[in-house]
Design a protein around this motif. Structure first.
Motif, short mmCIF file in Angstrom:
data_model
loop_
_atom_site.label_atom_id
_atom_site.label_comp_id
_atom_site.label_asym_id
_atom_site.label_seq_id
_atom_site.Cartn_x
_atom_site.Cartn_y
_atom_site.Cartn_z
N LEU A 50 0.83 -1.21 0.00
CA LEU A 50 0.00 0.00 0.00
C LEU A 50 0.87 1.26 0.00
O LEU A 50 0.60 2.22 -0.73
N ASP A 51 1.90 1.25 0.82
CA ASP A 51 2.80 2.39 0.91
C ASP A 51 3.51 2.64 -0.43
O ASP A 51 3.58 3.78 -0.90
N GLN A 52 4.00 1.59 -1.05
CA GLN A 52 4.70 1.73 -2.33
C GLN A 52 3.74 2.19 -3.43
O GLN A 52 4.12 2.99 -4.29
N ALA A 53 2.52 1.71 -3.41
CA ALA A 53 1.53 2.12 -4.43
C ALA A 53 1.19 3.60 -4.30
O ALA A 53 0.81 4.24 -5.28
N TYR A 54 1.35 4.16 -3.11
CA TYR A 54 1.05 5.58 -2.90
C TYR A 54 2.19 6.49 -3.40
O TYR A 54 2.00 7.68 -3.61
N ASN A 55 3.38 5.93 -3.61
CA ASN A 55 4.54 6.73 -4.00
C ASN A 55 4.29 7.60 -5.22
O ASN A 55 4.63 8.79 -5.21
N LYS A 57 1.48 8.80 -6.56
CA LYS A 57 0.56 9.90 -6.25
C LYS A 57 1.25 10.95 -5.38
O LYS A 57 1.14 12.15 -5.63
N HIS A 58 1.96 10.50 -4.37
CA HIS A 58 2.65 11.43 -3.47
C HIS A 58 3.69 12.26 -4.23
O HIS A 58 3.78 13.47 -4.03
N ARG A 76 4.61 11.90 5.16
CA ARG A 76 4.03 10.64 4.68
C ARG A 76 3.34 9.85 5.77
O ARG A 76 2.69 8.85 5.51
N SER A 77 3.54 10.24 7.02
CA SER A 77 2.95 9.49 8.12
C SER A 77 2.72 10.43 9.30
O SER A 77 3.28 11.52 9.35
N THR A 124 1.36 18.29 4.10
CA THR A 124 0.34 17.31 4.44
C THR A 124 0.28 17.09 5.94
O THR A 124 1.30 17.09 6.63
N ASN A 169 9.15 6.28 3.89
CA ASN A 169 8.16 5.25 3.60
C ASN A 169 8.02 4.29 4.77
O ASN A 169 8.82 4.32 5.71
#
Length: 172
Positions: A50-55, A57-58, A76-77, A124, A169
């Motif tokens: 999930l974290d890698q898939a958000y890269n 977009k981020h 990021r968190s 963010t 990440n």
């Protein structure tokens, strides 16, 4: 003197019965608190995916805004201590009750600090909002329950600690 013997014997029997009753009660209490795995628990491998898939977009958002925190990258968190979370749950539960709601959950939102002069503008953040159902009137037998939703008059929780560094990440 004859009446003192049965009294002492009764006290001894009563103390022994109370001792065994309390010991049995403690055993029942410890076995009654069974560990329950919450719905939605995922594996660390799934969290990494999930974290890698958000890269992507981020990175698109971050690159287009050119916003960097003073200590490197957009957040990021978010991290809250267990004490802060428990205190917030207690606070939100009390506030929900005062507003006529029954607290039934928490929702986490992504946000961005408004464009005000300062170092955090555009960066963010994540904040927590209490959710619940409006309490039905006590006189209604077949009162319809409102669906659970954000308690919009309640105070959200923000100002978590960011990742180290902010753009890190999962896992940190």
């Amino acid at each position: 003197m004859k009446k003192l013997g049965p009294l002492v014997l009764g006290l001894i029997i009563g103390a022994a019965a109370m001792y065994f009753y309390c010991q049995n009660g403690e055993a029942e209490m410890t076995t009654a608190q069974e560990l329950v795995k919450p719905k939605g628990v995922i594996s660390p491998k799934e969290a990494k995916a999930l974290d890698q898939a958000y890269n992507l977009k981020h990175n698109i958002i971050n690159d287009s805004l050119f916003k960097k925190s003073p200590d490197g990258g957009d957040n990021r968190s978010s991290w809250w201590s267990l004490e802060d979370i428990q205190n917030y749950i207690d606070y939100a539960d009390n506030q929900a009750g005062e507003l006529g709601y029954t607290l039934d959950g928490l929702r986490v939102y992504l946000g961005s600090y408004p464009a005000k002069p300062g170092e955090m503008a555009g960066l963010t953040t994540m904040f927590i909002v209490p959710t619940g159902k409006k309490n039905a009137s006590q006189g209604a037998i077949f009162a319809l329950q409102d669906p659970s939703g954000d308690i919009t008059d309640a105070d959200p929780l923000n100002m978590a600690q960011q990742g180290k560094p902010p753009g890190s990440n999962y896992p940190q």
